[in-house]
Design an enzyme around this catalytic site. Structure first.
Site, PDB file in Angstrom:
ATOM      1  CD  GLU A  56      -4.596  -1.632   1.672  1.00  0.00           C
ATOM      2  OE1 GLU A  56      -3.421  -1.695   2.084  1.00  0.00           O
ATOM      3  OE2 GLU A  56      -5.575  -1.463   2.425  1.00  0.00           O
ATOM      4  CG  ASP A 113      -5.625  -1.789   7.830  1.00  0.00           C
ATOM      5  OD1 ASP A 113      -5.052  -1.325   8.834  1.00  0.00           O
ATOM      6  OD2 ASP A 113      -5.566  -1.254   6.706  1.00  0.00           O
ATOM      7  CG  HIS A 117      -8.787   1.535   1.282  1.00  0.00           C
ATOM      8  ND1 HIS A 117      -7.501   1.175   0.969  1.00  0.00           N
ATOM      9  CD2 HIS A 117      -8.742   1.975   2.564  1.00  0.00           C
ATOM     10  CE1 HIS A 117      -6.716   1.373   2.014  1.00  0.00           C
ATOM     11  NE2 HIS A 117      -7.448   1.855   2.999  1.00  0.00           N
ATOM     12  CG  ASP A 174      -8.772  -1.179   3.895  1.00  0.00           C
ATOM     13  OD1 ASP A 174      -9.865  -0.767   4.340  1.00  0.00           O
ATOM     14  OD2 ASP A 174      -7.721  -1.136   4.546  1.00  0.00           O
ATOM     15  CG  ASP A 201      -9.530   4.228   5.247  1.00  0.00           C
ATOM     16  OD1 ASP A 201      -9.993   3.206   5.780  1.00  0.00           O
ATOM     17  OD2 ASP A 201      -8.337   4.336   4.889  1.00  0.00           O
ATOM     18  CE  LYS A 247      -6.570   5.649   2.180  1.00  0.00           C
ATOM     19  NZ  LYS A 247      -5.701   5.779   3.339  1.00  0.00           N
ATOM     20  CG  HIS A 285      -6.000  -4.564   4.703  1.00  0.00           C
ATOM     21  ND1 HIS A 285      -5.125  -3.517   4.573  1.00  0.00           N
ATOM     22  CD2 HIS A 285      -5.230  -5.669   4.888  1.00  0.00           C
ATOM     23  CE1 HIS A 285      -3.877  -3.976   4.650  1.00  0.00           C
ATOM     24  NE2 HIS A 285      -3.922  -5.272   4.829  1.00  0.00           N
ATOM     25  CG  ASP A 334      -8.284   2.429   9.177  1.00  0.00           C
ATOM     26  OD1 ASP A 334      -8.393   1.322   8.640  1.00  0.00           O
ATOM     27  OD2 ASP A 334      -7.779   3.408   8.600  1.00  0.00           O
ATOM     28  CD1 TRP A 367      -2.547   1.847   0.330  1.00  0.00           C
ATOM     29  CD2 TRP A 367      -1.342   2.485   2.114  1.00  0.00           C
ATOM     30  NE1 TRP A 367      -2.869   3.164   0.616  1.00  0.00           N
ATOM     31  CE2 TRP A 367      -2.151   3.573   1.701  1.00  0.00           C
ATOM     32  CE3 TRP A 367      -0.502   2.650   3.211  1.00  0.00           C
ATOM     33  CZ2 TRP A 367      -2.138   4.799   2.342  1.00  0.00           C
ATOM     34  CZ3 TRP A 367      -0.481   3.877   3.858  1.00  0.00           C
ATOM     35  CH2 TRP A 367      -1.300   4.944   3.428  1.00  0.00           C
TER      36      TRP A 367
HETATM   37  C1  RNT Z   1      -4.089   2.619   4.564  1.00  0.00           C
HETATM   38  C2  RNT Z   1      -4.141   1.168   4.254  1.00  0.00           C
HETATM   39  C3  RNT Z   1      -3.020   0.360   4.813  1.00  0.00           C
HETATM   40  C4  RNT Z   1      -2.667   0.713   6.239  1.00  0.00           C
HETATM   41  C5  RNT Z   1      -1.743  -0.267   6.904  1.00  0.00           C
HETATM   42  C6  RNT Z   1      -1.144   0.278   8.168  1.00  0.00           C
HETATM   43  O1  RNT Z   1      -5.238   3.292   4.205  1.00  0.00           O
HETATM   44  O2  RNT Z   1      -5.361   0.635   4.654  1.00  0.00           O
HETATM   45  O3  RNT Z   1      -3.324  -0.989   4.688  1.00  0.00           O
HETATM   46  O4  RNT Z   1      -3.795   0.850   7.037  1.00  0.00           O
HETATM   47  O5  RNT Z   1      -0.794  -0.719   6.030  1.00  0.00           O
HETATM   48 ZN    ZN Z   2      -5.574  -1.464   4.553  1.00  0.00          ZN
END
Ligand code: RNT
Ligand code: ZN
Length: 424
Positions: free
Chosen positions: A232, A332, A268, A265, A300, A234, A292, A302, A191
């Site tokens: 990955e 994640d 994302h 993810d 995003d 985004k 993720h 998290d 990523w």
């Molecule tokens: C960031 C991505 C990535 C990170 C990690 C820490 O938006 O989701 O995967 O969260 O690598």
């Molecule tokens: Zn991620």
């Protein structure tokens, strides 16, 4: 049932009731438990210290942010491993650990990310071997002076670009050593935050450079069965809102054309998009993907994953389509506003609950209704499934694995907070 004649298991009676209820809809509970228990879930090390790591940075950058200042953050590799051990003791099933390159232990050596070897990760590997735990890995393209603003692999600065290409190659090598040492495949998630805060005039150049850099990284020889590199995508990052080099179309296209994995993810995409709807679509064209599992709240953000409809749908997709070996599940999220070990335990237990519940679903009956065009029965069965006695099976599963059930595990975290975290 202490006085139960059949077993010393406390939840035996509840389990027998559940078994009957599931048998009535054609589900073998014991087979479901066995299957669910064997599906690996990779726990992300970075929840334990707010994505800081040990290789020199004291703050997080690259379009991602941890908010909160709950006491007890792990400050050393030893503290982090102790916290991870505590969390894992509260989680049933096959757990892996997901490590970022910034968790390198340099032991005073002047070595940077472009030159890391397994030497900087020996402690992690021996920890994993002791616990017979598999490892996953991530190059760290953020929080570092060689970042060119938010650019890394697609930087116009050739010195910086080359530094990050080398970092990618080193990451594949370290993952190879992890796989060899643990005897389990190691995913490597790429990523990169690369992008612009504001409207840019050239959307092409950085993408061409990114492709060249990635091609250089993957031209390094590595065992493609043991080391599973993944791209990955985004939508945008904080401060990187207007242009993302490795966007969805870019990353999926790269993955398909170069035969690497693709990482979905959950945070994302646009807030109304769900990754559960994308899994079987991308698996038409890729052998394997990485997830993720996260929870975005309006962006995003998290947040810790909860046992919500989307988490259940993700696991239903994996289990109902027999993607056990084609989808690698990683979590994640990073929340620093609550006890970090509880954050791991809640999220990991929720992932395992959703997996178990997916394995317990009367999917054959539900699908039979669909195949015969009886959408009324499909809807009814999907809804009836939600009130099957899942909690009784979960309690029994935790107990037979020696894991504290719901209602009891938090006391263990509170005791650890008092005795360990509180003294930091
Ligand atoms: C960031 C991505 C990535 C990170 C990690 C820490 O938006 O989701 O995967 O969260 O690598
Ligand atoms: Zn991620």
């Amino acid at each position: 049932m202490e006085d139960s004649p059949v077993s010393h298991v406390k939840n035996q009676q509840g389990f027998e009731i559940a078994k009957e209820a599931y048998a009535a809809v054609g589900v073998d509970v014991e087979a479901a438990i066995l299957r669910a228990d064997a599906i690996p879930v990779s726990m992300h090390c970075w929840q334990g210290d707010d994505v800081i790591g040990f290789d020199g940075s004291d703050s997080l950058s690259g379009g991602i942010q941890t908010t909160g200042n709950y006491p007890g953050r792990a400050r050393t590799p030893e503290e982090l491993r102790a916290d991870i051990d505590k969390a894992i003791s509260l989680i049933p099933g096959k757990t892996k650990l997901n490590i970022h390159a910034c968790y390198a232990e340099k032991n005073g050596k002047a070595v940077d990310r472009d030159a890391y070897t397994i030497a900087e990760f020996e402690n992690w590997l021996s920890w994993a071997k002791t616990g017979k735990i598999g490892l996953d890995f991530n190059p760290t393209y953020f929080s570092h002076p060689m970042m060119d603003g938010d650019f890394s692999l697609s930087s116009y600065d050739e010195t910086k670009r080359r530094f990050w290409v080398e970092h990618g190659k080193r990451s594949l090598e370290i993952a190879g050593a992890f796989a060899a040492g643990t005897g389990q495949p190691c995913t490597v998630n790429f990523w990169m935050p690369d992008g612009y805060k504001d409207t840019c005039a050239d959307t092409v150049k950085h993408r061409e450079i990114m492709t060249r850099s990635l091609d250089e990284i993957f031209s390094t020889p590595y065992d493609k069965h043991a080391v599973l590199a993944s791209m990955e995508s985004k939508l945008f990052g904080l401060g990187v809102e207007s242009h993302t080099v490795a966007s969805h179309e870019y990353s999926l296209g790269y993955a398909i054309s170069r035969k690497v994995l693709y990482t979905l993810d959950a945070g994302h995409f646009h807030p109304t998009e769900v990754i559960s709807a994308k899994i079987s679509a991308v698996l038409q064209f890729l052998d394997q993907i990485l997830l993720h599992v996260s929870r975005g709240v309006r962006w995003d953000s998290d947040h810790v994953i909860t046992l919500d409809d989307e988490l259940q749908r993700i696991m239903d997709e994996i289990v109902w389509n027999n993607y056990d070996k084609r989808v690698f599940i990683g979590l994640d999220y990073f929340d620093a506003s609550i006890n970090r070990i509880a954050a791991w335990a809640v999220g990991m237990r929720n992932a395992r609950k959703a997996i178990l519940n997916a394995c317990l679903a009367p999917v054959d009956a539900i699908r039979a209704a669909e195949y015969s065009g009886d959408y009324t029965a499909r809807l009814a069965r999907l809804e009836d499934r939600k009130t099957l006695p899942f909690g009784l099976v979960w309690a029994y599963y935790c107990e037979t694995k020696g894991i504290a059930p719901d209602g009891a595990w938090l006391d263990e975290v509170k005791a650890y907070e008092r005795d360990v975290l509180g003294r930091r």
